[in-house]
Each structure stands twice: as structure tokens, then as C-alpha cells.
Design a protein around this motif. Sequence first.
Motif, PDB file in Angstrom:
ATOM      1  N   THR A  90       0.766  -1.520   0.015  1.00  0.00           N
ATOM      2  CA  THR A  90       0.258  -0.392   0.118  1.00  0.00           C
ATOM      3  C   THR A  90       0.834   1.317   0.140  1.00  0.00           C
ATOM      4  O   THR A  90       0.719   2.049  -0.793  1.00  0.00           O
ATOM      5  CB  THR A  90      -1.013  -0.207   1.089  1.00  0.00           C
ATOM      6  N   SER A 275      -8.824   0.102   7.710  1.00  0.00           N
ATOM      7  CA  SER A 275      -9.164  -0.274   7.271  1.00  0.00           C
ATOM      8  C   SER A 275     -10.243   0.387   6.639  1.00  0.00           C
ATOM      9  O   SER A 275     -10.750   1.163   5.576  1.00  0.00           O
ATOM     10  CB  SER A 275      -8.768  -1.373   6.242  1.00  0.00           C
ATOM     11  N   ARG A 276     -11.468   0.057   7.481  1.00  0.00           N
ATOM     12  CA  ARG A 276     -12.394   0.622   7.169  1.00  0.00           C
ATOM     13  C   ARG A 276     -12.626   2.123   6.417  1.00  0.00           C
ATOM     14  O   ARG A 276     -13.815   2.952   6.343  1.00  0.00           O
ATOM     15  CB  ARG A 276     -13.957  -0.443   7.523  1.00  0.00           C
ATOM     16  N   TYR A 277     -11.855   2.790   7.537  1.00  0.00           N
ATOM     17  CA  TYR A 277     -11.644   4.311   8.078  1.00  0.00           C
ATOM     18  C   TYR A 277     -10.574   4.743   8.026  1.00  0.00           C
ATOM     19  O   TYR A 277     -10.268   5.699   7.702  1.00  0.00           O
ATOM     20  CB  TYR A 277     -11.790   4.134  10.043  1.00  0.00           C
ATOM     21  N   LYS A 278     -10.200   4.038   5.932  1.00  0.00           N
ATOM     22  CA  LYS A 278      -9.197   4.747   5.127  1.00  0.00           C
ATOM     23  C   LYS A 278      -7.742   4.586   6.498  1.00  0.00           C
ATOM     24  O   LYS A 278      -6.938   6.117   6.479  1.00  0.00           O
ATOM     25  CB  LYS A 278      -9.954   5.841   5.108  1.00  0.00           C
ATOM     26  N   THR A 279      -7.848   3.694   7.532  1.00  0.00           N
ATOM     27  CA  THR A 279      -6.690   3.780   7.758  1.00  0.00           C
ATOM     28  C   THR A 279      -5.476   2.565   8.055  1.00  0.00           C
ATOM     29  O   THR A 279      -6.073   1.554   8.051  1.00  0.00           O
ATOM     30  CB  THR A 279      -6.635   3.914   9.636  1.00  0.00           C
ATOM     31  N   LEU A 569      -5.176   7.506   4.731  1.00  0.00           N
ATOM     32  CA  LEU A 569      -5.280   6.726   3.510  1.00  0.00           C
ATOM     33  C   LEU A 569      -6.281   8.258   3.034  1.00  0.00           C
ATOM     34  O   LEU A 569      -5.853   8.858   1.998  1.00  0.00           O
ATOM     35  CB  LEU A 569      -6.025   5.668   3.017  1.00  0.00           C
ATOM     36  N   ASP A 570      -7.294   8.747   3.689  1.00  0.00           N
ATOM     37  CA  ASP A 570      -7.853   9.504   3.172  1.00  0.00           C
ATOM     38  C   ASP A 570      -7.263  11.351   3.400  1.00  0.00           C
ATOM     39  O   ASP A 570      -7.962  12.416   4.116  1.00  0.00           O
ATOM     40  CB  ASP A 570      -9.658   9.452   3.541  1.00  0.00           C
ATOM     41  N   ASN A 572      -7.473  12.474   7.038  1.00  0.00           N
ATOM     42  CA  ASN A 572      -8.641  12.897   7.508  1.00  0.00           C
ATOM     43  C   ASN A 572      -8.174  12.372   9.492  1.00  0.00           C
ATOM     44  O   ASN A 572      -8.031  11.054   9.687  1.00  0.00           O
ATOM     45  CB  ASN A 572      -9.998  11.975   7.315  1.00  0.00           C
ATOM     46  N   SER A 575     -10.582  10.002  12.191  1.00  0.00           N
ATOM     47  CA  SER A 575     -10.006   8.899  12.003  1.00  0.00           C
ATOM     48  C   SER A 575      -9.215   8.091  13.368  1.00  0.00           C
ATOM     49  O   SER A 575      -9.281   7.513  13.950  1.00  0.00           O
ATOM     50  CB  SER A 575      -9.672   8.126  10.987  1.00  0.00           C
TER      51      SER A 575
END
Length: 823
Positions: A90, A275-279, A569-570, A572, A575
Motif C-alpha cells: 500500500t 481499514s474501513r476508516y481509511k487507516t 489514507l484519506d 482525515n 479517524s
Amino acid sequence: MDSLDRRQGLSSEQVAQRVRDGLSNADEGIKTKTEKQIILENTFTFFNILNFVLALFVLLVGSFKNLLFLGVIFSNIIIGSFQGIRAKRTIDKLSLISAPKASVLRDGKLQTIPVSGIVMNDVLHLSTGQQICADAIVLEGEAEVNESLITGESDPVLKRAGDELLSGSFIVSGSCYAEVEHVGRENYANRIANGAKYVKRTNSEILHSLDFIVKTLGFTLVPIGILLFCKQFFLLHDTIREAVVSTVAAILGMIPEGLILLTSVVFAVSVLRLSRYKTLVQDLYCTESLARVDVLCLDKTGTITEGTMQVDELHPLTGYTEEDMTAPLEALVQVLTDDNPTYNAVKAYFPGGSDWKAAATVPFSSARKWSGAYFGERGTYVMGAGEFILGERFGALREHTEEYAARGERVLLLAHSAKPFLENKVLPDDIEPVGFILISDKIRTEAPQTLRYFAEQGVTLKVISGDNAVTVSNIAQKAGLPHAENYCDATTLHTDEEIAGAIEQYSVFGRVTPQQKLKFVQALKDHGHAVAMTGDGVNDVLALKEADCSIAMASGSDAARTVSNLVLLDSNFASMPQVVKEGRRSINNLQRSASLFLQKTIYSTVLGVLFIFLSASYPFEPIQLTFISSITIGIPSFILALEPNNERISGSFLANVLKKSFPSALTMILGVLFLTLFKEPLNLTNPQVSTLSVIVAFAVGFMLMFKLCLPFNALRGALFGTMVAAFFVGYIGCMDLVSMVPLTAPMLFILIPLLIVSVVFMVQTNHFMEHFAERHTRRLLQSRFFQNHRRKRHEAAHKDRHAARRMRRRTEQPSRVRDGKRA
């Protein structure tokens, strides 16, 4: 290079020669581990090697059914390797540098080449939006450059001929030609990042506790195993197969192999949930580290703010109204094509259209510092820096602008003239100010709530930025940071002592250099704090690597992403509370489940030592311990460990676990000793003793499980009932496989009173432990052996830090002298 060369750029022969000389821009940044390294690190651990050796002994004597314990080992290797490789891939996909291509002048023509193809003295053509991929000197033209990823300073810096451009920064506006002066590892960004090229040991209390347990047992396993084998083979005259199987069973029982696997699985599940929270989690144990931190150091840009600007308000001057500013600004954003942060903020504030028609426009430039348009009868309107629009007349307004600047605002001036632009786009002499446009960094919508969450959890927040300290303080106050008014300009801190004192006293720091960020984190750790750090730029890399838990934004530099434990990953920051909750769930549930495993480790270790001196064979076989572990430990611990649990973490992991596991382990030891010592008076055979010992182990395990399931809910009730049923099914249906015999009347006559006594004894011991275990555990933690183990960890960490300092000193040395000055 002479002027002719500058117009032509390098020739093909010159490029080829520089490549041969090693003066190309081959990537020298921080690399992720190779997949082979990740697999080897997860395979060849002390724990795994120990189990492989035991498996070899069992294999050599042909007892294949007793090799089932290897399933735990392979599962642990697969989980750790899978997560490590997943994180590596990733990160690699996020790109090594944001600008994969560069425009260079060669043989008199502009060419587009890969960044790695740049060589020393190449002439780069840089324009708005491009990232500077190698240190360079501006030859001609001018541009505004955003160096926030390098220095932390978010204000654009004007670069003219002779100025230096740093790799990793971006062109905000304008264009220029620049000559490359550093390539590869000599680039400024790589010199900073190279200071983080050292191995940082995971800061996890759970991992350190498990490491302490396994290494402690490792010193005792070999002598116990040898003595137990010799006793059974030479004194009791067991066959070599029986002696090996019994010895391996005793040693396996002492190793909490399921706990190692459970820990990996729990944190791996956390990784999947996050990973569902873009982490992206790069280190399995970092969620625990974050859940334990008491100081969180934040970077302003990208964490509290979005990295963009917003219009806060319009402030008309005397004689004008807000309506007098709105119409001209709507028209300006309609006709101008500027592309810089302040213009984009104004454009976003006035999304509506305008029917004004422009007869002439003047775009923004770094030299003018303003842009505007002539609208015929409506006259000329311009917006930009007041000093450049009004010149000497701006002095009357300076006091107002300084007042706004003290609040962290950036000030644009809107001015008007009835006349058109003069020749060469010069402003009319009678240009008059209309009002101020107040602009500030746009605070992330979720930032106040996130900061409030950490404050409520008792985490001290520090904002560390390269921007002006007053500006950062005002932004932090708007975001709701506690004590944001306590700020410090880091340029006033010159010694390590001053830094150590300031980091405890102030909450906001401005004008911080990369080396100072590192010293801030080190000072906090020296004061006994667990420190987390967020960042996105190369200037954050050293501090990120030093922090106990580091968090990077995916939109930031590649070096920051690579060295960090967590990558949002976002980009943000919202998270982060979820990451803390996952850490709490993992730690609290692991503490509960670990009690099941350490119960077996304790009684197996004590029994292993005792049976060296007893004239009886060890009562368990590996397959029996696998049966016991699966039903009373393995399955229930995994289910209990994955339950929701957001309670705050309290106490020491090891203390909490020992307090729950010791009573059941002691009960088990006494039960097995009773059966062994009174085997002949009770007329019991070896298989009967072994069977009764297994049943006692199940009974004690179920009692501990019952306690851990309190208070019961539907899930825990179903779990407890299912495990009890599984025992009876396994015993009745797989009696030969698990090497047990049917219960006889005499066996039941012995078993029932033994179980009653065991229940009473365990309850009383639990009460005793509730009152005294904490004190005894503290003594254990203060013991010489444990302190030596901790001291070795600290010495290893000190060596890491010393290696990092040596690396940084090398990379901070002047790498090249150009024209008599430091490059």
C-alpha cells in the motif's frame, strides 16, 4: 554553465557522462522493507525457533499426532507476514514522489523524462503545480514556492534568479528555469529523511511483556527439558518415544504459543477494522501504543487545517459597505484565471456569477502581488497585498492589517479606480482602498470534535508547526485546542534545556525546525511521557521516527508515510478516535484472554520442575494439552478478545493478567500433585491419572472462563455452554485420539470430591489475590531479573537513538560547496 549552455541545457554526451559518474537522481529516500525481509522477520523469531526444535524431536520419534501445535506457529507467521506485506504494498503504491515526470532542457529542446533520469546541472523548467524533484538554483524567471513539506512554513516563498529551490516543495504560481545542484542522496529532502534510516523497536507493553515471559521461560526450558527427559528415560525406564513425547508436552505447556497467536490475530483484526476508516496500520502493535499515549503532538497543516484557505469576513473601510465589496469581488473571480490559495479562497466564497464584462484583465504575478480587471464604466478593481497596491499610502492602514495579522488572519486589500490600467499594466495613480478581505487557514470540520475527544481522554495536546507562532496559536484556538493561547516561538529556544522546559510549559510552538521537532519528542519521552506524533512533511520525519506512535497523512511526503506506524489514507484526522478505541478494545480484551493462556504456562512450568523430582511420569501428552488449550483457552480467548470494549486502560498488562491467572494455575497444580502422589494408595494406573488430570485441567479452565465471562450476555453464555458441550463430545467421541480412558466408579469417587475442593480453593485464592496480588506483582516488576530485562530494552533504544544521531550528523554535513558557499 555559461549563458549558451543555459539556453541549450546539457547535451546527450554530457548527460551520459554524468550517469556514468553516478550523478543521477536515483532515489535515495527511505525504502520499505522487502517482502523477503518481512517474511524472514516473522519466521525466525526466538519463539518460532524454539517450537520448530520441539517439533523436530517429536517428528524423530514418529509421534505425528502430537505435531498439531505447529498450526499455531504457521498461523502466526502467516498473519504477521501478510500484514507486513500488505502495508508495504500500500505504501509503495502511494508513490515515491508526487511528480513522476520532469521537464528538462537538453540539446536546446524541452524534454519530459522520469524524475530518476535527472542528472547534475540539468536545466529544469518548472511551472505552477509542479513538484521540485531535485535541489536547484533559479536561472531565470520567478515563482512562488510552497515549502511546507520541507520546512513546515505554509506561506509561499518568492524565488528569483539566484535563489535556491528545495526538493519536495511545490510551485504555487509563476514559472522558471533552474539548474540542478544536488541529486539523489545529496538532495535536501533526502538528507533529512536519511536521518530516520535506523531500526526503531516497537514500543508495546504487551509485546515487551510477552517477550519477557518467553525469554524468561527460554532460560529455563532447556535445563528442565533435559532433566525431565533424563529422569523419564534413565530412571523410570520409559521408552525413548514416551520420554520425548512427555518432555515435549511439558515444554509446550510452558510456552504460551496461543497467546502469541491471539495477540497477532487481535491486532490483525484491528488492522482490518481500521481499514474501513481509511487507516493503514504498518505496525501491528501501534494501536496499543496510541491507546496508551498521554501526549499527542500535532502538525498544523493537514491535521488541524486542510491546507487550503477560506474567507472569514469582509471588512469595508469608512465610506463603503459590504455590498460595495461583494459585486466587484464576484466579478473579479468570474473574469480572472489566477490559481493560488488566496484567490481560490475568494472564488469559493463567491460561487455566484456576475454580468460585469471586463475590458482588460491583469493576472496575479509574484512581482506585482495583485491581480485585477478594468470593467469599463465601473472602473478598475484590484485585490492583493496592500503594500504593493497603495505603495507609501499603505502606512495609514498598516495598523489595521497588523491587528488582523495578530489574530492569525491574512489580509487582502480590495481597491478601486475609475481609470483603466496604465501602460505596461501599471495601476492608476488614484487607486483607492475599498476594504479588507480577511482570509485564514481552513480548519477541518472534524478537528474540534477530534481535539475535544483527546482532551476528554486525558491526552495532552501540543501543536508544533513551522508557521508563525501567533498564527498557529489563533488557528489552534479556533479549533478548540486547550490552552492554545500559551504559545512559543521556537527561534528563541537555543539549548536542549530550554527545549525541555518549553515543551512542558507551552501548548503551541511556531517556527520549529525539523531538528527541534525531534528534540521536542525526545524531551517528552525523557520526562516519562508516551508520545504520539502526526505529520505529513519531510520536516516531520525525524520526529515521527522518534515518537512512540507516529501518524502520517497519505497526502504528505513519501518519507513521512514510510517511517510512520499509521497512515491516514484519506488524510482525515477524524479517524484517530477510532484508532484509540481499537487499541483499547485490543488491550482490555487481550488482558482478559491472556489470563487463560498464562494459567497454563504457570501450571505447566511448575509441574515441569516438580516432576523432575517426583518418581512418576509427566501426566500429559502434547495432544492432550492441545485438546485442553483449544476448548478452555484457544476458542474462548479468541471470541472474548474480539468483543467491543472501550474502557480506559488501567494498570500494568502483566499485573492484570497474573492477578487473574495465578489462582486457577495454583488450583490445577495442587490437583495434579494430589493425583500423582496418591496414585498407588488410590489404585490408579498411569492412563487413569492422565485422564483425571486432563479433567481437572478442564474443570479449572472452565472456572476461570466462567469468571472472565461475568457479567454474562448472550454471546458469553452461548460460548461457555458450547465449550462445556465440546469437552464432553471430545472426550466421548475422540477418547483414543486424545489418549484418555473411560471413567470408572473408583475414578468418579476420587474426581467429585477433588472438583468440589478445587472450586472452594480457587474462590478463596481469588479473594486473596484481589487484595494482595497488585503488591506482589509490583515486586515482580521491581525484581532484578525484570529490571535487567527492562534495562536491556532501554540500552537497545539508546543505541537506536545514538545510531540515529550519527546518521543525522553525516547527512547534515555540507555535501557540496558551490561558488564558495554551502550548497
